[in-house]
Design a protein around this motif. Structure first.
Motif, PDB file in Angstrom:
ATOM      1  N   SER A 128       0.814  -1.223   0.000  1.00 51.73           N
ATOM      2  CA  SER A 128       0.000   0.000   0.000  1.00 51.73           C
ATOM      3  C   SER A 128       0.845   1.268   0.000  1.00 51.73           C
ATOM      4  CB  SER A 128      -0.936   0.025   1.206  1.00 51.73           C
ATOM      5  OG  SER A 128      -1.984  -0.882   1.003  1.00 51.73           O
ATOM      6  N   TYR A 129       2.075   1.208   0.526  1.00 52.07           N
ATOM      7  CA  TYR A 129       2.882   2.433   0.567  1.00 52.07           C
ATOM      8  C   TYR A 129       2.976   3.077  -0.811  1.00 52.07           C
ATOM      9  CZ  TYR A 129       4.818   0.976   5.155  1.00 52.07           C
ATOM     10  OH  TYR A 129       4.994   0.599   6.458  1.00 52.07           O
ATOM     11  N   SER A 130       3.411   2.286  -1.787  1.00 55.24           N
ATOM     12  CA  SER A 130       3.642   2.884  -3.102  1.00 55.24           C
ATOM     13  C   SER A 130       2.317   3.236  -3.778  1.00 55.24           C
ATOM     14  CB  SER A 130       4.465   1.948  -3.980  1.00 55.24           C
ATOM     15  OG  SER A 130       3.804   0.716  -4.096  1.00 55.24           O
ATOM     16  N   ASP A 131       1.276   2.458  -3.495  1.00 56.61           N
ATOM     17  CA  ASP A 131      -0.017   2.768  -4.125  1.00 56.61           C
ATOM     18  C   ASP A 131      -0.620   4.067  -3.582  1.00 56.61           C
ATOM     19  OD1 ASP A 131      -0.079   0.629  -5.920  1.00 56.61           O
ATOM     20  OD2 ASP A 131      -0.809  -0.742  -4.382  1.00 56.61           O
ATOM     21  N   ILE A 132      -0.450   4.320  -2.293  1.00 52.83           N
ATOM     22  CA  ILE A 132      -0.984   5.579  -1.729  1.00 52.83           C
ATOM     23  C   ILE A 132      -0.186   6.765  -2.290  1.00 52.83           C
ATOM     24  CG2 ILE A 132      -1.494   6.893   0.367  1.00 52.83           C
ATOM     25  CD1 ILE A 132      -1.740   4.205   1.880  1.00 52.83           C
ATOM     26  N   VAL A 133       1.129   6.585  -2.390  1.00 50.57           N
ATOM     27  CA  VAL A 133       1.970   7.653  -2.976  1.00 50.57           C
ATOM     28  C   VAL A 133       1.485   7.954  -4.403  1.00 50.57           C
ATOM     29  CG1 VAL A 133       4.304   8.167  -3.820  1.00 50.57           C
ATOM     30  CG2 VAL A 133       3.984   7.176  -1.533  1.00 50.57           C
ATOM     31  N   ARG A 134       1.188   6.890  -5.142  1.00 47.65           N
ATOM     32  CA  ARG A 134       0.715   7.050  -6.518  1.00 47.65           C
ATOM     33  C   ARG A 134      -0.612   7.817  -6.561  1.00 47.65           C
ATOM     34  NH1 ARG A 134       2.235   3.825 -10.825  1.00 47.65           N
ATOM     35  NH2 ARG A 134       3.163   2.288  -9.447  1.00 47.65           N
ATOM     36  N   LEU A 135      -1.518   7.487  -5.647  1.00 40.54           N
ATOM     37  CA  LEU A 135      -2.813   8.183  -5.613  1.00 40.54           C
ATOM     38  C   LEU A 135      -2.634   9.668  -5.292  1.00 40.54           C
ATOM     39  CD1 LEU A 135      -5.128   5.573  -3.856  1.00 40.54           C
ATOM     40  CD2 LEU A 135      -5.483   6.594  -6.115  1.00 40.54           C
ATOM     41  N   CYS A 136      -1.521   9.992  -4.625  1.00 38.97           N
ATOM     42  CA  CYS A 136      -1.235  11.403  -4.335  1.00 38.97           C
ATOM     43  C   CYS A 136      -0.474  12.054  -5.485  1.00 38.97           C
ATOM     44  CB  CYS A 136      -0.418  11.522  -3.050  1.00 38.97           C
ATOM     45  SG  CYS A 136      -1.307  10.985  -1.594  1.00 38.97           S
ATOM     46  N   GLN A 137      -0.313  11.349  -6.579  1.00 40.94           N
ATOM     47  CA  GLN A 137       0.395  11.824  -7.779  1.00 40.94           C
ATOM     48  C   GLN A 137       1.842  12.202  -7.493  1.00 40.94           C
ATOM     49  OE1 GLN A 137      -3.026  14.422  -9.051  1.00 40.94           O
ATOM     50  NE2 GLN A 137      -2.583  13.422 -10.988  1.00 40.94           N
ATOM     51  N   ALA A 138       2.429  11.538  -6.506  1.00 43.12           N
ATOM     52  CA  ALA A 138       3.850  11.728  -6.218  1.00 43.12           C
ATOM     53  C   ALA A 138       4.606  10.488  -6.687  1.00 43.12           C
ATOM     54  CB  ALA A 138       4.049  11.960  -4.734  1.00 43.12           C
ATOM     55  N   ARG A 139       5.919  10.474  -6.472  1.00 44.70           N
ATOM     56  CA  ARG A 139       6.761   9.421  -7.035  1.00 44.70           C
ATOM     57  C   ARG A 139       7.411   8.592  -5.930  1.00 44.70           C
ATOM     58  NH1 ARG A 139      10.956   8.446 -10.315  1.00 44.70           N
ATOM     59  NH2 ARG A 139      12.418   9.818  -9.266  1.00 44.70           N
ATOM     60  N   THR A 140       7.370   7.285  -6.084  1.00 43.85           N
ATOM     61  CA  THR A 140       8.075   6.404  -5.155  1.00 43.85           C
ATOM     62  C   THR A 140       9.503   6.212  -5.630  1.00 43.85           C
ATOM     63  OG1 THR A 140       6.107   5.168  -4.534  1.00 43.85           O
ATOM     64  CG2 THR A 140       8.194   4.027  -4.308  1.00 43.85           C
ATOM     65  N   VAL A 141      10.469   6.421  -4.752  1.00 44.69           N
ATOM     66  CA  VAL A 141      11.861   6.100  -5.059  1.00 44.69           C
ATOM     67  C   VAL A 141      12.190   4.843  -4.249  1.00 44.69           C
ATOM     68  CG1 VAL A 141      14.258   6.876  -4.868  1.00 44.69           C
ATOM     69  CG2 VAL A 141      12.451   8.499  -5.517  1.00 44.69           C
ATOM     70  N   THR A 142      12.259   3.722  -4.963  1.00 42.39           N
ATOM     71  CA  THR A 142      12.467   2.440  -4.283  1.00 42.39           C
ATOM     72  C   THR A 142      13.956   2.187  -4.088  1.00 42.39           C
ATOM     73  OG1 THR A 142      10.535   1.635  -5.460  1.00 42.39           O
ATOM     74  CG2 THR A 142      11.919  -0.018  -4.434  1.00 42.39           C
ATOM     75  N   VAL A 143      14.329   1.787  -2.901  1.00 36.96           N
ATOM     76  CA  VAL A 143      15.727   1.402  -2.652  1.00 36.96           C
ATOM     77  C   VAL A 143      15.742  -0.076  -2.271  1.00 36.96           C
ATOM     78  CG1 VAL A 143      17.831   1.886  -1.351  1.00 36.96           C
ATOM     79  CG2 VAL A 143      16.174   3.723  -1.769  1.00 36.96           C
ATOM     80  N   PRO A 144      16.201  -0.954  -3.200  1.00 35.15           N
ATOM     81  CA  PRO A 144      16.183  -2.381  -2.890  1.00 35.15           C
ATOM     82  C   PRO A 144      17.150  -2.703  -1.749  1.00 35.15           C
ATOM     83  CG  PRO A 144      16.643  -1.968  -5.232  1.00 35.15           C
ATOM     84  CD  PRO A 144      16.741  -0.655  -4.534  1.00 35.15           C
ATOM     85  N   CYS A 145      16.691  -3.474  -0.782  1.00 35.91           N
ATOM     86  CA  CYS A 145      17.529  -3.887   0.351  1.00 35.91           C
ATOM     87  C   CYS A 145      17.531  -5.409   0.367  1.00 35.91           C
ATOM     88  CB  CYS A 145      16.974  -3.344   1.666  1.00 35.91           C
ATOM     89  SG  CYS A 145      16.821  -1.548   1.669  1.00 35.91           S
ATOM     90  N   GLN A 146      18.677  -5.996   0.044  1.00 34.37           N
ATOM     91  CA  GLN A 146      18.739  -7.435  -0.188  1.00 34.37           C
ATOM     92  C   GLN A 146      18.818  -8.226   1.114  1.00 34.37           C
ATOM     93  OE1 GLN A 146      18.101  -8.459  -3.139  1.00 34.37           O
ATOM     94  NE2 GLN A 146      18.418  -6.551  -4.276  1.00 34.37           N
ATOM     95  N   MET A 147      18.574  -9.524   0.980  1.00 40.48           N
ATOM     96  CA  MET A 147      18.611 -10.426   2.129  1.00 40.48           C
ATOM     97  C   MET A 147      19.984 -10.369   2.813  1.00 40.48           C
ATOM     98  SD  MET A 147      17.172 -14.279   2.264  1.00 40.48           S
ATOM     99  CE  MET A 147      18.357 -15.137   1.282  1.00 40.48           C
ATOM    100  N   THR A 148      21.042 -10.249   1.989  1.00 44.26           N
ATOM    101  CA  THR A 148      22.402 -10.204   2.554  1.00 44.26           C
ATOM    102  C   THR A 148      22.614  -8.968   3.431  1.00 44.26           C
ATOM    103  OG1 THR A 148      22.961  -9.315   0.393  1.00 44.26           O
ATOM    104  CG2 THR A 148      23.630 -11.584   0.830  1.00 44.26           C
ATOM    105  N   ASP A 149      21.792  -7.922   3.254  1.00 47.37           N
ATOM    106  CA  ASP A 149      21.867  -6.731   4.118  1.00 47.37           C
ATOM    107  C   ASP A 149      20.760  -6.763   5.167  1.00 47.37           C
ATOM    108  OD1 ASP A 149      23.997  -5.672   2.605  1.00 47.37           O
ATOM    109  OD2 ASP A 149      22.565  -4.977   1.089  1.00 47.37           O
ATOM    110  N   GLY A 150      20.216  -7.937   5.421  1.00 50.03           N
ATOM    111  CA  GLY A 150      19.144  -8.062   6.410  1.00 50.03           C
ATOM    112  C   GLY A 150      17.872  -7.352   5.952  1.00 50.03           C
TER     113      GLY A 150
END
Ligand code: PMP
Length: 397
Positions: A128-150
């Protein structure tokens, strides 16, 4: 699955790219198969299987019989706001009560985002985080955090993601779907970066606070220098098994709370009066029950994680909180010589072949994983895990 213009119906541009939740789609497919007579175990939803504590139900009933059935103040009843504020040393005007933690998030983003603004969301994240941001017509900047970084955001990747358009960083500890829990030191290190960027605010979603299997740290408490720009989100849904009561709250600077209250005042008004009475009883009530339930979840976690790690192709880190396991299925994908071209293909196969419903990691912004909820009975869990193990052994034999 995207929403489309059909006949005379034309969705607003703010709906662009808003997909129907992959979690809902999996659950619907599971329901279809069940209707065809198939025996399906769904480990796909995110709610505890325990009942709401009886003392909460009694308090809500008593409140309804005593006439607490009318509109409440938009930001919540004084008693509930005070009880929430008191626990963290805040004041009533620092607290808003909403229809679930989800509405707290929606209020905050709606009250602050303009088109073109950016919100940093470490992945994997709750869909829901990114979907609510989208409904507000703003942009999600995703930062992938891998399993190796917990599955956790590092100070360095946080700093790299910040731009002049960044309005919010959204943190969620314990995390849905990874179960990652940030330590106080890890939060302090992120806060040190944010001190250099005074226009970036923080949402700290702590809805799984009482389902932490080790130490829990609250961002606002460990980063007092950022106090004027942190919104803490919490609620009764998960800890007290009150998902259907729809009560969550936000704690933050009074100006933000006032703006969020203005948004809520137009969309829904005050949350349900009877549910607020129940929530008040919950947070004032005996906490021993929370610890007991947390211990049960921890036992399930240990069982599920070790069973997953014995299955060919899966690799599962130990979640420190919440009730989800988020194993990597990279070993089953084509890159590793496996049969599936994506985590979603693996989930579809698992549902059709073994009758077990899981959610693909791509729904949470981190493909190559699957999410399994362990908020189910021991019988359901052992049944599902046995079917998965059998299907996977058949595949790799
Ligand atoms: N935040 C997270 C991380 C969640 O997993 C959920 C529920 N799935 C919520 C917020 C929403 O909680 P509520 O039911 O109180 O709206």
């Amino acid at each position: 699955m995207q929403l489309e213009a059909t006949g005379k119906f034309q969705p607003a541009t703010r709906m662009d790219g808003l997909a129907l939740s992959e979690i809902v789609q999996i659950s619907e497919r599971a329901a279809e198969l069940r209707a065809e007579g198939r025996d399906i175990v769904a480990l796909s939803t995110g709610e505890p299987d325990f009942p709401t504590p009886p003392y909460v139900i009694t308090a809500a009933r008593d409140a309804a019989l005593a006439g607490q059935t009318r509109y409440t103040p938009t930001a919540g009843t004084a008693m509930l706001r005070d009880a929430i504020a008191h626990r963290v040393g805040a004041a009533r005007n620092n607290v808003i009560v909403s229809t679930g933690a989800k509405q707290v998030l929606a209020n905050a983003l709606m009250a602050t985002l303009d088109p073109g603004d950016e919100v940093i969301i470490p992945a994997p994240y709750w869909t829901s985080y990114s979907d609510i941001v989208r409904l507000c017509q703003a942009r999600t900047v995703t930062v992938p955090c891998q399993m190796t970084d917990g599955f956790k955001l590092s100070p360095k990747s946080l700093e790299q993601a910040i731009t002049p358009h960044t309005r919010w960083l959204m943190l969620n500890s314990p995390s849905n779907p990874s179960g990652a829990v940030y330590s106080a030191d890890e939060f302090v290190a992120l806060a040190a970066v944010l001190e250099r960027y005074p226009d970036v605010w923080v949402i700290s979603d702590e809805i799984y606070q009482h389902l932490t299997y080790g130490e829990f740290a609250s961002f606002a408490a460990v980063a007092p220098a950022l106090k004027e720009r942190v919104l803490t989100v919490n609620g009764v849904s998960k800890a007290w098994s009150m998902t259907g009561w729809r009560i969550g709250w936000g704690i933050g600077p009074s100006a933000l709370i006032a703006a969020m209250t203005a948004v809520q005042g137009q969309f829904t008004s005050g949350a349900s009066s009877v549910s607020q009475a129940g929530a008040l009883a919950a947070i004032l009530g005996d906490r021993a029950l929370l610890a007991e339930r947390c211990a049960v979840m921890k036992g399930r976690r240990d069982y599920v994680v070790s069973a997953l790690n014995e299955m060919p192709g899966l690799q599962c880190a130990v979640p420190d909180g919440a009730f989800y396991a988020f194993p990597s299925c990279a070993g089953l994908l084509e890159d590793a010589g496996g049969p599936f071209d994506s985590d979603a293909a693996f989930c579809t196969w698992l549902l059709e072949e073994a009758g077990v419903a899981l959610v693909p990691g791509r729904a949470f912004g981190l493909p190559g994983h699957v999410r399994l909820s362990f908020a189910y009975s021991d019988t359901e869990l052992s049944d599902a895990l046995a079917r998965m193990a059998k299907a996977l052994r058949g595949l790799t034999r």
